[in-house]
Design a protein around this motif. Sequence first.
Motif, mmCIF file in Angstrom:
data_model
loop_
_atom_site.group_PDB
_atom_site.id
_atom_site.type_symbol
_atom_site.label_atom_id
_atom_site.label_comp_id
_atom_site.label_asym_id
_atom_site.label_seq_id
_atom_site.Cartn_x
_atom_site.Cartn_y
_atom_site.Cartn_z
ATOM 1 N N UNK A 46 -5.449 -18.842 -7.617
ATOM 2 C CA UNK A 46 -6.344 -17.772 -7.666
ATOM 3 C C UNK A 46 -6.449 -16.932 -8.754
ATOM 4 N N UNK A 47 -7.237 -15.768 -8.933
ATOM 5 C CA UNK A 47 -7.322 -14.761 -9.764
ATOM 6 C C UNK A 47 -6.318 -13.527 -9.620
ATOM 7 N N UNK A 48 -5.606 -13.199 -10.358
ATOM 8 C CA UNK A 48 -4.591 -12.118 -10.418
ATOM 9 C C UNK A 48 -5.336 -10.895 -10.506
ATOM 10 N N UNK A 49 -4.837 -10.238 -9.689
ATOM 11 C CA UNK A 49 -5.500 -8.754 -9.589
ATOM 12 C C UNK A 49 -4.372 -7.705 -9.176
ATOM 13 N N UNK A 50 -4.461 -6.560 -9.474
ATOM 14 C CA UNK A 50 -3.853 -5.115 -9.013
ATOM 15 C C UNK A 50 -4.791 -4.295 -8.523
ATOM 16 N N UNK A 51 -4.376 -4.211 -6.809
ATOM 17 C CA UNK A 51 -4.972 -3.135 -6.094
ATOM 18 C C UNK A 51 -4.221 -1.816 -6.149
ATOM 19 N N UNK A 52 -4.853 -0.686 -6.644
ATOM 20 C CA UNK A 52 -4.402 0.548 -6.659
ATOM 21 C C UNK A 52 -4.659 0.905 -4.963
ATOM 22 N N UNK A 53 -3.385 1.517 -4.332
ATOM 23 C CA UNK A 53 -3.196 1.966 -2.967
ATOM 24 C C UNK A 53 -2.373 3.055 -3.038
ATOM 25 N N UNK A 54 -2.042 3.906 -1.785
ATOM 26 C CA UNK A 54 -1.103 4.722 -1.869
ATOM 27 C C UNK A 54 -0.115 4.307 -0.696
ATOM 28 N N UNK A 55 1.116 5.030 -0.647
ATOM 29 C CA UNK A 55 2.031 4.656 0.159
ATOM 30 C C UNK A 55 1.526 4.624 1.835
ATOM 31 N N UNK A 56 0.677 5.656 2.249
ATOM 32 C CA UNK A 56 0.250 5.969 3.273
ATOM 33 C C UNK A 56 -0.558 4.779 3.856
ATOM 34 N N UNK A 69 -5.527 -12.171 2.631
ATOM 35 C CA UNK A 69 -4.750 -13.060 3.483
ATOM 36 C C UNK A 69 -3.358 -12.926 3.666
ATOM 37 N N UNK A 70 -2.750 -13.615 4.919
ATOM 38 C CA UNK A 70 -1.523 -13.024 5.183
ATOM 39 C C UNK A 70 -0.544 -13.552 4.105
ATOM 40 N N UNK A 71 0.561 -13.011 3.831
ATOM 41 C CA UNK A 71 1.462 -13.366 2.885
ATOM 42 C C UNK A 71 2.429 -12.462 2.238
ATOM 43 N N UNK A 72 3.138 -12.830 1.233
ATOM 44 C CA UNK A 72 4.223 -11.761 0.755
ATOM 45 C C UNK A 72 3.644 -11.548 -0.496
ATOM 46 N N UNK A 73 3.610 -10.232 -0.599
ATOM 47 C CA UNK A 73 2.888 -9.479 -2.108
ATOM 48 C C UNK A 73 3.885 -8.618 -2.914
ATOM 49 N N UNK A 74 3.721 -8.631 -4.123
ATOM 50 C CA UNK A 74 4.488 -7.854 -4.862
ATOM 51 C C UNK A 74 3.834 -6.329 -4.813
ATOM 52 N N UNK A 75 4.603 -5.424 -4.694
ATOM 53 C CA UNK A 75 3.963 -4.021 -4.931
ATOM 54 C C UNK A 75 5.043 -3.428 -5.907
ATOM 55 N N UNK A 122 0.873 3.416 -6.590
ATOM 56 C CA UNK A 122 1.204 2.219 -6.059
ATOM 57 C C UNK A 122 0.347 1.085 -6.271
ATOM 58 N N UNK A 123 0.604 -0.176 -6.810
ATOM 59 C CA UNK A 123 -0.155 -1.201 -7.114
ATOM 60 C C UNK A 123 0.417 -2.622 -6.307
ATOM 61 N N UNK A 124 -0.646 -3.060 -5.472
ATOM 62 C CA UNK A 124 -0.376 -4.159 -4.673
ATOM 63 C C UNK A 124 -0.810 -5.464 -5.569
ATOM 64 N N UNK A 125 -0.104 -6.305 -5.930
ATOM 65 C CA UNK A 125 -0.591 -7.495 -6.822
ATOM 66 C C UNK A 125 -0.951 -8.691 -5.874
ATOM 67 N N UNK A 126 -2.258 -9.123 -6.323
ATOM 68 C CA UNK A 126 -2.690 -10.404 -5.572
ATOM 69 C C UNK A 126 -2.630 -11.610 -6.547
ATOM 70 N N UNK A 127 -2.750 -12.759 -6.223
ATOM 71 C CA UNK A 127 -2.653 -13.229 -4.796
ATOM 72 C C UNK A 127 -1.140 -13.376 -4.242
ATOM 73 N N UNK A 128 -1.087 -13.424 -2.969
ATOM 74 C CA UNK A 128 0.382 -13.361 -2.416
ATOM 75 C C UNK A 128 1.134 -14.486 -3.279
ATOM 76 N N UNK A 129 2.625 -13.928 -3.311
ATOM 77 C CA UNK A 129 3.631 -15.127 -3.812
ATOM 78 C C UNK A 129 3.528 -16.436 -3.351
ATOM 79 N N UNK A 130 3.017 -16.500 -2.170
ATOM 80 C CA UNK A 130 3.271 -17.669 -1.341
ATOM 81 C C UNK A 130 1.956 -18.706 -1.581
ATOM 82 N N UNK A 131 0.969 -18.023 -2.198
ATOM 83 C CA UNK A 131 -0.293 -18.700 -2.532
ATOM 84 C C UNK A 131 -0.565 -18.269 -4.248
ATOM 85 N N UNK A 132 -0.040 -18.813 -5.057
ATOM 86 C CA UNK A 132 -0.034 -18.319 -6.384
ATOM 87 C C UNK A 132 -1.203 -18.865 -7.389
#
Length: 105
Positions: free
Chosen positions: A64-74, A26-32, A52-62
């Motif tokens: 739900x279950x927390x997770x870290x999604x591995x991604x790359x900068x591109x 979902x739309x929102x602000x996420x920690x990276x 590079x890890x994107x942490x869910x859920x968004x900061x505006x919707x704390x």
Amino acid sequence: MTVRTTETTVTFDHPFRLGGADDPLPAGTYRVVMDEEPILGLSFIAYRRTATMLHTPALSAPQGRSASLSTDQEELDGALAKDRQKTTESRDVPRSGTGNQPASL
């Protein structure tokens, strides 16, 4: 080896997809969080990104279950670019009744 960790936030105005997620996020602000290691043997200080890890859920919707999604900068930059494009396109769509009609005299 020393690892440097940097934390930032990114904001999406629209739902988006990343390869590590099964469903759109979902739309929102996420920690990276980015991990970098020094590149040794150079005459100056330089770092190579190792994670590079994107942490869910968004900061505006704390909730739900927390997770870290591995991604790359591109991939992250591409998702942000698509989000900005959607935002620009939605602003460019004329609202009903306010089209570019010439004024009548």
